[in-house]
Design a protein around this motif. Sequence first.
Motif, PDB file in Angstrom:
ATOM      1  N   PRO A 151     -19.588   0.054  -2.205  1.00 17.61           N
ATOM      2  CA  PRO A 151     -19.758  -1.147  -3.025  1.00 17.61           C
ATOM      3  C   PRO A 151     -19.191  -0.940  -4.420  1.00 17.61           C
ATOM      4  N   SER A 152     -18.644  -2.024  -4.980  1.00 15.58           N
ATOM      5  CA  SER A 152     -18.081  -2.051  -6.328  1.00 15.58           C
ATOM      6  C   SER A 152     -16.860  -1.155  -6.515  1.00 15.58           C
ATOM      7  N   GLU A 153     -16.278  -0.705  -5.441  1.00 17.14           N
ATOM      8  CA  GLU A 153     -15.070   0.093  -5.575  1.00 17.14           C
ATOM      9  C   GLU A 153     -13.856  -0.825  -5.746  1.00 17.14           C
ATOM     10  N   PHE A 154     -12.815  -0.287  -6.361  1.00 16.21           N
ATOM     11  CA  PHE A 154     -11.561  -1.033  -6.514  1.00 16.21           C
ATOM     12  C   PHE A 154     -10.510  -0.260  -5.741  1.00 16.21           C
ATOM     13  N   VAL A 155     -10.106  -0.812  -4.594  1.00 17.78           N
ATOM     14  CA  VAL A 155      -9.194  -0.089  -3.720  1.00 17.78           C
ATOM     15  C   VAL A 155      -7.868  -0.828  -3.618  1.00 17.78           C
ATOM     16  N   VAL A 156      -6.781  -0.102  -3.824  1.00 21.03           N
ATOM     17  CA  VAL A 156      -5.450  -0.677  -3.665  1.00 21.03           C
ATOM     18  C   VAL A 156      -4.859  -0.155  -2.363  1.00 21.03           C
ATOM     19  N   ILE A 157      -4.327  -1.079  -1.562  1.00 17.44           N
ATOM     20  CA  ILE A 157      -3.650  -0.651  -0.339  1.00 17.44           C
ATOM     21  C   ILE A 157      -2.174  -0.941  -0.516  1.00 17.44           C
ATOM     22  N   CYS A 158      -1.339   0.077  -0.406  1.00 17.63           N
ATOM     23  CA  CYS A 158       0.089  -0.195  -0.556  1.00 17.63           C
ATOM     24  C   CYS A 158       0.872   0.408   0.590  1.00 17.63           C
ATOM     25  N   GLY A 159       2.111   0.007   0.667  1.00 18.35           N
ATOM     26  CA  GLY A 159       2.969   0.452   1.766  1.00 18.35           C
ATOM     27  C   GLY A 159       4.100  -0.545   1.911  1.00 18.35           C
ATOM     28  N   LYS A 160       5.125  -0.141   2.661  1.00 21.14           N
ATOM     29  CA  LYS A 160       6.265  -1.034   2.915  1.00 21.14           C
ATOM     30  C   LYS A 160       5.803  -2.317   3.599  1.00 21.14           C
ATOM     31  N   SER A 161       6.617  -3.371   3.496  1.00 25.31           N
ATOM     32  CA  SER A 161       6.309  -4.580   4.267  1.00 25.31           C
ATOM     33  C   SER A 161       6.290  -4.203   5.735  1.00 25.31           C
ATOM     34  N   GLY A 162       5.341  -4.751   6.455  1.00 23.86           N
ATOM     35  CA  GLY A 162       5.287  -4.483   7.885  1.00 23.86           C
ATOM     36  C   GLY A 162       4.612  -3.169   8.228  1.00 23.86           C
ATOM     37  N   CYS A 163       3.920  -2.541   7.258  1.00 26.63           N
ATOM     38  CA  CYS A 163       3.268  -1.267   7.560  1.00 26.63           C
ATOM     39  C   CYS A 163       1.866  -1.498   8.105  1.00 26.63           C
ATOM     40  N   GLY A 164       1.431  -2.750   8.124  1.00 24.67           N
ATOM     41  CA  GLY A 164       0.112  -3.036   8.678  1.00 24.67           C
ATOM     42  C   GLY A 164      -0.940  -3.364   7.639  1.00 24.67           C
ATOM     43  N   LYS A 165      -0.508  -3.550   6.372  1.00 24.78           N
ATOM     44  CA  LYS A 165      -1.480  -3.865   5.312  1.00 24.78           C
ATOM     45  C   LYS A 165      -2.217  -5.165   5.603  1.00 24.78           C
ATOM     46  N   SER A 166      -1.432  -6.225   5.846  1.00 24.55           N
ATOM     47  CA  SER A 166      -2.055  -7.534   6.073  1.00 24.55           C
ATOM     48  C   SER A 166      -2.923  -7.504   7.317  1.00 24.55           C
ATOM     49  N   THR A 167      -2.418  -6.854   8.366  1.00 34.12           N
ATOM     50  CA  THR A 167      -3.179  -6.767   9.612  1.00 34.12           C
ATOM     51  C   THR A 167      -4.521  -6.097   9.348  1.00 34.12           C
ATOM     52  N   LEU A 168      -4.495  -5.045   8.541  1.00 32.00           N
ATOM     53  CA  LEU A 168      -5.737  -4.347   8.225  1.00 32.00           C
ATOM     54  C   LEU A 168      -6.690  -5.248   7.450  1.00 32.00           C
ATOM     55  N   LEU A 169      -6.155  -5.902   6.411  1.00 35.22           N
ATOM     56  CA  LEU A 169      -7.021  -6.727   5.568  1.00 35.22           C
ATOM     57  C   LEU A 169      -7.659  -7.847   6.377  1.00 35.22           C
ATOM     58  N   LEU A 205     -18.683  -8.003 -12.695  1.00 37.16           N
ATOM     59  CA  LEU A 205     -19.590  -8.541 -11.687  1.00 37.16           C
ATOM     60  C   LEU A 205     -19.907  -7.518 -10.608  1.00 37.16           C
ATOM     61  N   GLY A 206     -19.177  -6.414 -10.623  1.00 37.30           N
ATOM     62  CA  GLY A 206     -19.432  -5.377  -9.635  1.00 37.30           C
ATOM     63  C   GLY A 206     -18.980  -5.738  -8.237  1.00 37.30           C
ATOM     64  N   THR A 207     -18.120  -6.756  -8.128  1.00 39.79           N
ATOM     65  CA  THR A 207     -17.619  -7.139  -6.809  1.00 39.79           C
ATOM     66  C   THR A 207     -16.666  -6.061  -6.284  1.00 39.79           C
ATOM     67  N   THR A 208     -16.816  -5.726  -5.017  1.00 40.52           N
ATOM     68  CA  THR A 208     -15.884  -4.787  -4.401  1.00 40.52           C
ATOM     69  C   THR A 208     -14.522  -5.463  -4.269  1.00 40.52           C
ATOM     70  N   VAL A 209     -13.441  -4.766  -4.634  1.00 36.16           N
ATOM     71  CA  VAL A 209     -12.111  -5.357  -4.526  1.00 36.16           C
ATOM     72  C   VAL A 209     -11.249  -4.497  -3.613  1.00 36.16           C
ATOM     73  N   ILE A 210     -10.650  -5.151  -2.632  1.00 44.77           N
ATOM     74  CA  ILE A 210      -9.658  -4.475  -1.797  1.00 44.77           C
ATOM     75  C   ILE A 210      -8.394  -5.316  -1.896  1.00 44.77           C
ATOM     76  N   ILE A 211      -7.330  -4.734  -2.434  1.00 45.93           N
ATOM     77  CA  ILE A 211      -6.144  -5.536  -2.723  1.00 45.93           C
ATOM     78  C   ILE A 211      -4.897  -4.826  -2.211  1.00 45.93           C
ATOM     79  N   SER A 212      -3.999  -5.606  -1.601  1.00 44.59           N
ATOM     80  CA  SER A 212      -2.718  -5.021  -1.227  1.00 44.59           C
ATOM     81  C   SER A 212      -1.673  -5.609  -2.153  1.00 44.59           C
ATOM     82  N   GLU A 213      -0.778  -4.790  -2.630  1.00 46.60           N
ATOM     83  CA  GLU A 213       0.176  -5.251  -3.650  1.00 46.60           C
ATOM     84  C   GLU A 213       1.438  -4.396  -3.679  1.00 46.60           C
ATOM     85  N   HIS A 214       2.502  -4.997  -4.219  1.00 45.67           N
ATOM     86  CA  HIS A 214       3.707  -4.219  -4.526  1.00 45.67           C
ATOM     87  C   HIS A 214       3.752  -3.883  -6.008  1.00 45.67           C
TER      88      HIS A 214
END
Lengths: 301, 583
Positions: B30-48, B191-200
Motif C-alpha cells: 500500500p502507498s507505494e509508487f511503482v513505475v513499470i517500463c519497457g518497450k512497446s509491446g513488452c506486456g505493460k498494458s496487458t499486465l496493468l 493521500l497515500g494512494t498506491t500508484v502503479i504507472i507505465s510510462e516512457h
Amino acid sequence: MIKEGLGEKSTFANCHPIVNVVYFALVIGITMFSMNPWFITITIFFAWTYSILLSGKKAIKYNILFTIPIIIIMSVINALFINNGATVLFFLNDNRVTLEAFVYGIAAAALISAVIIWFSCFNVVMSADKLIYLFGRITPVLALTLSMIFRFIPLLKERFKEIVMGQKCMGRHRGGSIFFRMRQRIKEVSILVSWSLEAAIETSDSMEARGYGLHGRTSFHLFKLSYRDKILLVLELIFGLITILGCMTGLNNIYYYPKIVLKNMDLWMGITLLTYMVLMSLPIVLDIRGEKKWQEYRLEA
Amino acid sequence: MAGIQVRGLSFKYPTGEKWALDNLDFEVSPSEFVVICGKSGCGKSTLLRQFKKNLTPYGDRIGEVLYDNIPVGELDDRRNATDIGFVQQNPDNQLVTDKVWHELAFGLESLGLDNQTIKRRVAEMASFFDIQGWFRKNVADLSGGQKQLLNLASIMAMQPEILILDEPTSQLDPIAADEFLKIIYKINRELGTTVIISEHRLEELFTMADRVIVMEGGKIIADASPTKVGEILAGEDINKPNPMFYGLPAIMKIYAHNVKSMGAKMRAKRAEMPLTIREGRLWLEEVLAEAPKVGRADFEMESRKDSKTENKLKSEKKDEPIISLKDLWFRYSRESSDVLRGLNLDVNKGEFFCLLGGNGVGKSTTLKAITGIIKPQMGSIFVDGLKVKKENFKALFKNKLSMLPQNPQALFTELSAEEELLESLYREKISDVEKVDRVEKMLEMMEISHLRKSHPYDLSGGEQQRLALGKILLLEPTVLLLDEPTKGLDPFFKITLSGIFQKLKKQGVTIFMVSHDVEFCAEYADKCAMFFDGDVVSVGSPKEFFAGNSFYTTSANRLVRRWYPEGITWEEVSLWIEKTMIK
C-alpha cells in the motif's frame, strides 16, 4: 440589449428547470387548445414579445419569415377546401368560398405560428443541461444518454475535420469528377466510422471502470430550487389552474361554423383572460426587472 | 493489507503464440509508487489490465492477481469500481459526458450516491485538482492536458485505494505531461494512494518512484529502486547495454557510461546514481575537481574549433530554399488575435528542419498554411518554386508536398497494413505489379513487413505512426511535413524513426517537423528553430540553437552548460567528460 436579446443569460432562464418547464407546458398547452380570438391574440402578443426579448433582432426576422407564409397558405387552403359557413363570399368552380372558413384558417394559422414561436423561446431557455436534468428525473440512463450525445456531436465534428485535413495533406482535395468526389466523401465517412468505433471501445472501458452498470444509478445535477423559484412555481400553478378552469368551462373556444359566435364578455371571461395574461407575462416581467438591475449596477460601478 | 499480489501470473492472447505475460511474481504494498517500463509491446498494458476486473483481456490465464487477498476476478463489482482506479492513454476517448462537472460525478452516479454527497465529493476533487475555473465548461473546450486531468479527477472522486495509469501522458505535450505527473506524485504523497504507472517519460518519474519494474518480452528483467535499475540496465559491457538503457534519463546514462568507461573513481563519493540535474551537477563538480588542471580555456578553445569547422562545412553547402514563407500574417477570425505575425522562414533543400515551441504559439497553423489548408491574410508561401494557392494544389501535391497528420488514425481506411499502403496508390496511373512492388519496398523500409496482415487499429502507437508515414511516403514527396511525429512513441521507436528520416534525407527529401520533443530534435535535426508569438525567434544548427538557450534545452545540456555549453546529447557529454578526465 434588444439588438442581441437576453438569450440564455436572462433571469428566467437562470431559474430552476422545473419553473421553466412548467411555464412552457402551461403556456404552450393552453395555446394549443384555444381557438378563441381573444386567447389567440394574447398568446401571439406575448410570444412575440418574449421571443424578441430573448433573441432580439434575429427573432423579428425569424417570426415574420415563419408566420406570414403559414397564415397565407392556411387561410387560402382552408377557404378553398372547406365549404362550411353561412356567409358566402364568392363561388369558385361551383365551390362556396365562405368568410367563416377563411377566418378559421387565419385563426388556426395564427395559433400554429404562436406555438412555433413559443417553442423557439423554449429552445433558448431550456439549455442542454436543463433537458438532461429533467430527463434524469424520469430515468438516469436517459439523462446519461442525452449527455453523451451532446458530448459526441462536437467530438465527431472535430474528428471529421481532422480526417478531411489528413486527406488534403495527401493531396486528395475535394474536386474532380462526381465519381471521384463521391468516392472521396465515402472514404472520409468510413474513416470516421471506424475511428469512432475503435475509440468507443475505450469509452466503454472507461465507463465500466467507473462502475457503470451497477444497480441503482442516480443522476447528479447542479440545480437548486431557491426561494424565488418556489414562489414562481406557485404563481405559475395558481394562474395556470385558474386559466385552465376557465378553459374547462369552454371559454377558450368559439363556434366558427356555420356562423362565428363570439362569447359575451362577462366577469368570468375577464378573470380568465387576465390570469392568462399574467401567466404569460411572468418571465417577461422577471427578465425586464433583472435587466434593469444590471443597468443600475453598471451605472453604479 | 490492501496491496496487490501477483502470484505466478502468465497470460496468453487467444491469437498469440507466445505468452504475453510469463510467470510474473511480485507484490505492491500500500502507498507505494511503482513505475513499470519497457518497450512497446513488452506486456505493460496487458499486465496493468489484469489489475482491474472488467478490463482484463480475454485469453488463457495461469496464476492470479490478489487485491486485499481476494482474486481480482472475484472482487465485488462495487469494490472493483471504487477501490481500483484506472486511467488510460487517450484523454478524449475516456470522457463520457458533455460537461466537466458531470464527468466528475459520473462514477459517483454509478454508485448511486445522492445529490448532496456527490456535490460534496465533487467539490473536494475540484478543489484538490484546482479545476474550479473550468468546472462548468464543456469538455470539448478543454485542452488535452485538462482533459486527462479531468479523467484522473473523476476517478479520484471515487476514492480509490489503488490508482493504475497506462501511459497517461503519451498524448500530452511536455508541459502538460509534467504537470500531470506532479499531480500523480501529490496524490501518492498526500493521500497515500498506491500508484502503479507505465510510462516512457522516465526523466520525471524516476525521481518520484519508490520502485521501478522493467519488463521485456512478458518477463520482469529488473525490479528495484530507480538508481539500482539504472545500474542493472547499464549492464556489464559498456557497448552493449540493455536496450531499455536508452530510455533512461540523460543524467543516468551519462553517469553509468562514465563509470563503466573510466572505472569506479568516477563514482566520486556517491553511493547511488544521480537522478536529477541538481544531483548530477553536484556529482560533476566533485568529479571535475579531480580532473587534471588544464583550465577551462582549453575546452573552450577546442569547442570553438569544433564549431568553426562546422561553420565551414555549412558555408560550403549551398543554401537552396525549398520552402519559403514570406511575411505571413494570419488570424482565424476577424475578432481573434493574430496567430502568425509577419512570419519569415526558409527551409533548405535536403534539410531536416525542426520547429520547436510551446502550445498554441502557431506551429501547427504554420503547417496548415504550407499545405494550403488555411489561407493567410497576408504574405506568400513557396514550395519548390511553386506558390501555395488553390490553382497550384494539383501540381503541389503531385510528388512534391505531403504531410503526416498528428493522429495516424485519420488516414486509415483498410483492413490490413498492406492494403492500407496500396490504398495510397489508387489514383496513380501505374501497373498493379509496380504498385505491389512499391508497397513491398515501403513495408521493408518502415520495418513493418511482419505486420502486413494486421489490422491498422491492432498496431501499437509507434507501428501506426510508421504505417501512416509509409502511406504518405508512397506518394513520393520531396517535401515531407510532420506534425509531432514522436508523440507517444517509446525511445526505441524514436531511434527507428530517426533511422527512417536519415534514409529519406539520403534520397534528398526535405523534412520539416513541428515538435515539442527537445531531446529528439537536438539529436537528429540539421536545424532547429524556436517559434514564439507567431514568428521564428531563433534559428540555427542544434549546437548553436541549444547552446544559446538556457531553459529550453536538453537535460544533458542543462547538466554541463557551465563547463561545456555546446554539449547537447548525452553521448557528447559523456565523451567530453572522458576527455577532460584523461587530460
